[in-house]
Design an enzyme around this catalytic site. Structure first.
Site, short mmCIF file in Angstrom:
data_model
loop_
_atom_site.label_atom_id
_atom_site.label_comp_id
_atom_site.label_asym_id
_atom_site.label_seq_id
_atom_site.Cartn_x
_atom_site.Cartn_y
_atom_site.Cartn_z
N ASP A 12 -12.52 -3.49 -10.75
CA ASP A 12 -11.94 -4.21 -9.62
C ASP A 12 -12.47 -3.72 -8.28
O ASP A 12 -12.11 -4.25 -7.22
CB ASP A 12 -10.40 -4.13 -9.65
N HIS B 77 -4.36 -2.77 -2.37
CA HIS B 77 -4.37 -2.52 -3.81
C HIS B 77 -2.97 -2.72 -4.38
O HIS B 77 -2.41 -1.88 -5.08
CB HIS B 77 -4.88 -1.10 -4.10
#
Length: 306
Positions: free
Chosen positions: A67, A272
């Site tokens: 990611d 995040h």
């Protein structure tokens, strides 16, 4: 000077958040932009902004989880197509392994770039950039693989010239002004003057810190202390998920509160974010955060001035 979030989600893309990437616009300072992490589909997100991939000259990778890096090859390839005849080389900073990851992917996808990449790999805490404008430090975090945070420390700049006072001496605007500003003393009409007498106070340099995936540890407080801008992962926004954050080597909102408490942080940006949290929970969390610094829960495409 500003920065824009291209992806603020954790682990995988969701309806509202793409995977991690941030771009800093330093066009006025360095005539270039810097990217921090490059999650899947980052180049697609750029299409919705005014960011020019050809102006991105430095990329800082925190770690090799997907990611944070799966958008790199597509971005590097597209950047090659967008360049004109004048090449624009690129620097990529990251932990040992980032060079191999990129070169192998370029090889197996038969991708040939029209520019050169300079790789700067490291495996410990160190200063990775140091010039007359700023220093950049890489700092080892504590995730489940090797991972780094970055701190940009802009150096103090001399204040502005008092033009009216110089004119009273008979010094008209021109190239000599630059000499006055850069030198400690200068001479005019047979007299010596201290340059500081004609300058405003020095402009204090900003400190910008970017913290990627990590569990909380006490030494991290020292690294982020005094940051004008602190961008940090906060995967788990709900205090009830604090133990889950520990288990998965991430930060919870409790950890972030401990990180900024009594630490002279001016502006805090949380990114995040786990896809488990909807907007209602986000609003509840934001209302409970510490009041000692300006706090923002980052969203994709959000842009902030520094």
């Amino acid at each position: 000077m500003n920065f824009q979030f291209l992806g603020t989600g954790a682990g995988l893309p969701s309806k509202f958040r793409n995977t991690q990437s941030i771009v800093f616009n330093f066009m006025q300072e360095f005539h270039e932009c810097w990217m921090f992490d490059c999650g899947e589909a980052t180049q697609h997100r750029i299409l919705e902004t005014t960011i020019k991939p050809t102006k991105i000259k430095k990329i800082f990778i925190s770690h090799l989880h997907g990611d944070h890096v799966l958008g790199l090859i597509g971005f590097l390839s597209s950047r090659s197509f967008l360049l004109d005849k004048k090449s624009a080389d690129l620097e990529i900073y990251g932990p040992v392994g980032i060079k191999e990851y990129i070169l192998m992917n370029l090889k197996f996808t038969y991708c040939s770039l029209s520019y050169n990449i300079k790789f700067i790999e490291f495996s410990s805490e160190q200063c990775i950039i140091d010039n007359k404008t700023l220093s950049v430090y890489a700092y080892p975090l504590r995730h489940n693989i090797e991972c780094y945070g970055y701190k940009m420390v802009f150096k103090d700049q001399k204040g502005s010239l008092n033009v009216e006072r110089l004119k009273l001496l008979g010094i008209a605007p021109g190239p000599f002004y630059r000499v006055i500003k850069e030198a400690d003393t200068f001479e005019f009409n047979g007299k010596t003057y201290n340059s500081t007498d004609f300058l405003s106070e020095d402009k204090k340099g900003k400190v910008i810190t970017v913290i990627a995936d990590t569990r909380y540890f006490i030494e991290l407080k020292d690294f982020v202390k005094g940051s004008d801008i602190l961008i940090t992962e906060c995967t788990y926004l709900d205090k009830k998920d604090h133990n889950l954050a520990k288990k998965n080597a991430h930060l919870s909102i409790i950890d972030v509160e401990n990180l900024v408490k009594n630490n002279n942080i001016k502006n805090l940006y949380l990114t995040h974010i786990s896809a488990r949290y909807d907007k209602i929970i986000e609003n509840e969390v934001k209302s409970q955060l510490l009041k000692e610094c300006n706090t923002y829960i980052a969203k994709d495409f959000a842009e902030y001035k520094i």
